[in-house]
Structures are given as structure tokens and as C-alpha cells.
Scaffold this active site. Sequence first.
Site, PDB file in Angstrom:
ATOM      1  N   TYR A 101      97.035   1.722  15.936  1.00 50.80           N
ATOM      2  CA  TYR A 101      98.345   2.395  15.933  1.00 50.80           C
ATOM      3  C   TYR A 101      98.327   3.478  14.860  1.00 50.80           C
ATOM      4  CZ  TYR A 101     103.268   3.301  15.048  1.00 50.80           C
ATOM      5  OH  TYR A 101     104.481   3.928  14.892  1.00 50.80           O
ATOM      6  N   GLU A 189     103.584   9.798  17.389  1.00 50.95           N
ATOM      7  CA  GLU A 189     103.053   8.429  17.386  1.00 50.95           C
ATOM      8  C   GLU A 189     102.000   8.254  18.475  1.00 50.95           C
ATOM      9  OE1 GLU A 189     105.482   4.361  17.238  1.00 50.95           O
ATOM     10  OE2 GLU A 189     105.165   5.006  19.299  1.00 50.95           O
TER      11      GLU A 189
END
Length: 379
Positions: A101, A189
Site C-alpha cells: 500500500y 493512493e
Amino acid sequence: MDLFEYQGKQYFAQYGIAVSPGDTADTLEEAIAVAERIGFPVVVKAQVKVGGRGKAGGVKLADNMDELKLHAGNILGLDIKGHVVRRLWIERSSDIKKEYYASFTLDRPNKTHLGMLSASGGVEIEVVAEENPDAISFLSIDPVRGLDLETARRWVAEANLDEVAREQAAEMLVKLYVCYVEGDCDLAEINPLILTPDDKVHALDAKVTLDENASYRHPEWDAFRWSETEDPREMMAKERGLNYIGLDGSVGIIANGAGLAMSTLDVVNQAGGSAANFLDIGGGANADVMAAAMEVINSDPKVKSIFVNIFGGITRVDEVAKGVLEALKRVDISSPIVLRLDGTNAVEGRAILAPYLNEKLITEPTMLEAARRAVELAN
Ligand code: GDP
Ligand code: MN
């Protein structure tokens, strides 16, 4: 403005971030053509501006044409948390060894940027933060100094990314940071950022929020405004340069100043009604602005009455009154208009309107009385 995944990936690609080749499809036929062009296996992905698509059945792998038809057919029209899928993104499927992530966002209280990196990607970061907070490595970035490769290298080590992924990930994080800053994002993101079995680091998803305050220096963002997904009233207002937000009620609202516009929504609620919109005409509104505002509100079939709430400061009420008359000349308004005019030159303003008052053009002395009247007319 939130971007769809495919738009986010296009944005990332401009900054040199590795994404999979793919294309969009709005119909089954287009999906077939895209899959033929890029070659199997592919992944079929719902394009909706909401997370957790995978869990909701909006991300499916297809090894052949039969599977593609099945999944594309099922996902088009699928309702994911209230968002109906009208567009697919079909890309070459990747093999996954690891899911990480990575994101950058604003840390407003600390006046810095905040990087988040984790070796436990693929699940929502909120879940990781809840269940395994130590698995997230935070990096506070001074916006003046930015993020250099050395710092990124230390960061990927600290986050425990696999050795083979570290150098590529560090380089990609620097690119993502540049995209985030120069691209004027509030959020950039990648979840998951993957490591493939042949040790390539690659963005498999993209979540991007653009800072609308910077849209003046990004004419290219217009391409991201996929018209069908936007409120047609808001599009019309935007074309006319108005500060407008569409709502669901029946009382159209025009006020000068954002604070007064918000109070107007409250007072309409207090009077038992509901607002059809928020519209701040700003200071020094002239006839053109009034006409544009009325035109937008008039185009909304849900509007049953219009409440014009003006407190003159720098804005002079007599000018607003002239604007209202001018607007009435230009636009055929279907709903009754209730005006509350106060502040600078209010007496002159009311005098200008006096000869024109009738059951469709009404003034009330106070904000609350005007709200009650507008609500009554809307019901
Ligand atoms: P989200 O659920 O909305 O976050 O959608 P993602 O794009 O992140 O996809 C959800 C999950 O589907 C990912 O975490 C992956 O595990 C899986 N996935 C997505 N693309 C691929 C792919 O190309 N190959 C494989 N094997 N899995 C994929
Ligand atoms: Mn994701």
C-alpha cells in the site's frame, strides 16, 4: 474531484508510474474488442468512485472470451454501494507475489504532506490501521523540501518491503510524490502496489482526488469530467461561473455570500421546507449574474419556489433589484420568487421592485418570514 481508477492510472502514467495496459468499455461489445486488442488473461474492473469493488464483485479475472462476456455482462449495471457501473476498465491481468500500500495525502494540522506505506496492502488501509497499526509506516514530508530518493529508500526499508522491491518502490514513491504535488492532488493512493513473480513493482489500482482549487492551472482536467456522471444543474452553473451545489429539495436559493447561503438553507429547513440548491452569487452581483443564477435554478424541475436572500454590504440592494428585473426580462421564470432584501440601499431596492410586485414576485421584511413564504409556496 475524485477520479475513476482508469483516469487515476492515466494520471499516474503521465508521471512515469508503471500501470497495466488497458482500455475502457461501456458496452459488452466494447469489452470484447478491448480484450481482443490487449490479449488474455485480462481483469475486468467496475469504474465507480467507491472503494471495495473487489469484495462487491466488481473486479474479476477472465482467462478467455467466455469468462470475459460473463463478467463484463454481470459487472455492467451492477450496483456497488449505490453506484451503478456504467463503465469498465479492462487491463492485462498481472500475477501477484506481494500486495503493498502507498499513498500521499495532506496532513493539515501539521502543515505537511503525509506519506503512508505498508507491506500489507490489498486490504483497506483503515482495516490495517485498526488491526495491525504497526504495519503502516508514516512519513511526514516538509512541502518545501519534498521527497528525495535517499529518504524514499530509507522509508521502503523501514516499511519492510521485500528487498527485491525496494529500489523500484523507492523510485516509484518519488514519482508518486511528484504526481501528487505537481498534479495538485489531495490524495494519491495505490492499493495494491504489487510485486510480480518476476520482481516488477507496479500500480494495480489508483485512487486520486484532485484539488479543485487548482483547476485553473489544469485545463487538461476537463477531460476527466465525464459529463454523464455529473449533475446537469452543476454543469450548467459551472459554465456560467456560479458557485452552485445541487440538492434534493424544492426551494431554489440565491444568496450573496457563502455564509448567508448556508444560513438560508438552515432557515428554509427551520420553516419546514428543503432547499433545491446552494447558490452564492458573491459580492457585487449584477444583472448578468442574477440572470444566470435564475436560469440555472429555473432549469431544475424540482424547484417550486425561489428564495432570493440578499443582505447588502458591498453589494448594493438597488443593484440587485435591477438585476432581478433584468433577469425576469431575460429568463421566463416558472416559479414564484420571494425576496428578502436588507442592508445597503435596501429602501431604494425595494422601491425599484415595488411597481412589479405580484403573486409571483413577493418581498418579505425578514429572512424567516421570507423562508416561510417560500416554503408555503413550494408545498
Ligand atoms: P478495490 O477492491 O476497489 O480496491 O479494487 P482493486 O483494483 O484494488 O482490486 C481488488 C483486488 O483484486 C486487488 O487487491 C487484487 O487482489 C485483485 N486484482 C486486481 N487486479 C488484479 C490482477 O491483474 N491480477 C490478479 N491476480 N488480481 C488482481
Ligand atoms: Mn484497491
